[in-house]
Design a protein around this motif. Structure first.
Motif, PDB file in Angstrom:
ATOM      1  N   TYR A  89       0.841  -1.209   0.000  1.00  0.00           N
ATOM      2  CA  TYR A  89       0.000   0.000   0.000  1.00  0.00           C
ATOM      3  C   TYR A  89       0.872   1.253   0.000  1.00  0.00           C
ATOM      4  O   TYR A  89       0.662   2.179  -0.808  1.00  0.00           O
ATOM      5  N   ASN A  90       1.841   1.315   0.898  1.00  0.00           N
ATOM      6  CA  ASN A  90       2.707   2.495   0.983  1.00  0.00           C
ATOM      7  C   ASN A  90       3.501   2.705  -0.304  1.00  0.00           C
ATOM      8  O   ASN A  90       3.660   3.842  -0.769  1.00  0.00           O
ATOM      9  N   LYS A  91       3.985   1.622  -0.868  1.00  0.00           N
ATOM     10  CA  LYS A  91       4.772   1.739  -2.100  1.00  0.00           C
ATOM     11  C   LYS A  91       3.911   2.263  -3.245  1.00  0.00           C
ATOM     12  O   LYS A  91       4.345   3.141  -4.015  1.00  0.00           O
ATOM     13  N   SER A  92       2.695   1.762  -3.357  1.00  0.00           N
ATOM     14  CA  SER A  92       1.831   2.178  -4.469  1.00  0.00           C
ATOM     15  C   SER A  92       1.317   3.605  -4.279  1.00  0.00           C
ATOM     16  O   SER A  92       1.113   4.329  -5.254  1.00  0.00           O
ATOM     17  N   LYS A  93       1.103   4.016  -3.024  1.00  0.00           N
ATOM     18  CA  LYS A  93       0.552   5.340  -2.754  1.00  0.00           C
ATOM     19  C   LYS A  93       1.622   6.429  -2.721  1.00  0.00           C
ATOM     20  O   LYS A  93       1.414   7.537  -3.216  1.00  0.00           O
ATOM     21  N   TYR A  94       2.763   6.131  -2.092  1.00  0.00           N
ATOM     22  CA  TYR A  94       3.738   7.183  -1.794  1.00  0.00           C
ATOM     23  C   TYR A  94       5.117   6.939  -2.399  1.00  0.00           C
ATOM     24  O   TYR A  94       5.994   7.788  -2.267  1.00  0.00           O
ATOM     25  N   ASP A  95       5.319   5.789  -3.017  1.00  0.00           N
ATOM     26  CA  ASP A  95       6.574   5.464  -3.675  1.00  0.00           C
ATOM     27  C   ASP A  95       7.750   5.635  -2.703  1.00  0.00           C
ATOM     28  O   ASP A  95       7.805   4.976  -1.686  1.00  0.00           O
TER      29      ASP A  95
END
Length: 318
Positions: A89-95
């Motif tokens: 989730y964090n990677k997809s939202k905030y890279d």
């Protein structure tokens, strides 16, 4: 009684949402095919609101069985923690912007009594819920908190791989503010810096819940910003006392000083009141009287503001 009402509302939403979101219907499938899934939005998030007026409150995640026919046997759905769901989730939202990353809720803030859900063949419902007991005091209103979970196993039928995981998001509220939406008050009054003339002031103030009887505002008429340095510099904690008087203290003592206007009343920073208005709403009113200065400054700014908002009882749950 509040818990029962809240649970009923959650279940209604879960059922309404779940029957249409567990799976995309394929008319080529066997009509009776049954698929197990967790109810969530497109980001795999399901939310719960937790009241700071209660030491602990219960939220739920909902597990549903989709399909055109009712289940013909009990189905035990075993859950497990899944930190990788939050990482994705964090990677997809905030890279690479790690400062914005959502946090996994520390285990000291919650309890899951049993990591399983049993769908009963004898029940008229196609879903059941797993309780999550949350203790929200001490959480920051500036952070996003998730409990990452997924289905480990089912005793019957198949699992929808796209809906086998969930991020349970924890929101919190008190009587004065909520973390799931901006709690905006309209403020009018005056401000005056030492040695200068008094000026008329008007602003929109954002309140953030902290504990049962405290919230955070920004000093004076400063508009809210999400930047951590701005929050530390401008943040003031307001406490509503049992007699509805207000006391204040700095959010960060190294950044700002707060003091009463009347030296003879060292603990008095204004008053809070609640009154009836039209349409079944309540009016919340804060009369702030204080002065502040940033660390290193010698000049105080005196603030005299009346902050108002009108809300329905479902927002403040008095």
């Amino acid at each position: 009684m509040k818990t029962i009402i809240k649970k009923a509302g959650i279940l209604y939403m879960a059922l309404s949402f779940g029957l249409t979101s567990c799976e995309t219907f394929d008319f080529g499938q066997e009509m009776g095919q049954k698929v197990i899934c967790i109810i969530s939005d497109d980001d795999l998030v399901f939310t719960g609101m937790h009241d700071l007026n209660e030491p602990e409150s219960t939220g739920y995640i909902s597990v549903n069985c989709g399909g055109s026919l009712h289940i013909d046997r009990d189905v035990e759905v075993v859950m497990e923690y899944s930190p990788e769901v939050l990482a994705q989730y964090n990677k997809s939202k905030y890279d690479i912007d790690e400062e914005k990353y959502a946090k996994e809720l520390d285990s000291r803030y919650y309890t899951i009594p049993e990591m399983r859900v049993t769908l009963k063949a004898s029940s008229a419902d196609t879903y059941d819920t797993m309780p999550i007991r949350v203790r929200p005091e001490g959480l920051s209103p500036d952070s996003i908190y998730f409990i990452p979970l997924r289905i480990r196993s089912v005793s019957a039928y198949s699992v929808n791989p796209d809906k086998s995981q969930v991020l349970y998001r924890v929101y919190m509220k008190n009587l004065y503010a909520r973390s799931d939406e901006a709690s905006i008050y309209n403020a009018t009054g005056t401000t005056r810096k030492d040695g200068e003339n008094e000026v008329e002031a008007a602003a929109s103030q954002t309140f953030h819940p902290l504990t049962k009887n405290t919230f955070r505002i920004f000093a004076g008429i400063k508009g809210y910003e999400t930047d951590a340095d701005v929050i530390r510099k401008n943040g003031i904690i307001v406490q509503v006392n049992e007699d509805h008087s207000l006391t204040m203290r700095p959010y960060d003592e190294d950044s700002i000083e707060v003091a009463p206007v009347d030296a003879s009343r060292p603990d008095y920073y204004g008053e809070y009141s609640l009154s009836e208005v039209y349409g079944g709403k309540k009016r919340q009113r804060f009369d702030f009287k204080y002065k502040y200065r940033f660390k290193g400054d010698t000049q105080w700014e005196t603030v005299n503001l009346r902050s108002l908002r009108s809300v329905t009882l479902d927002l403040i749950d008095e």
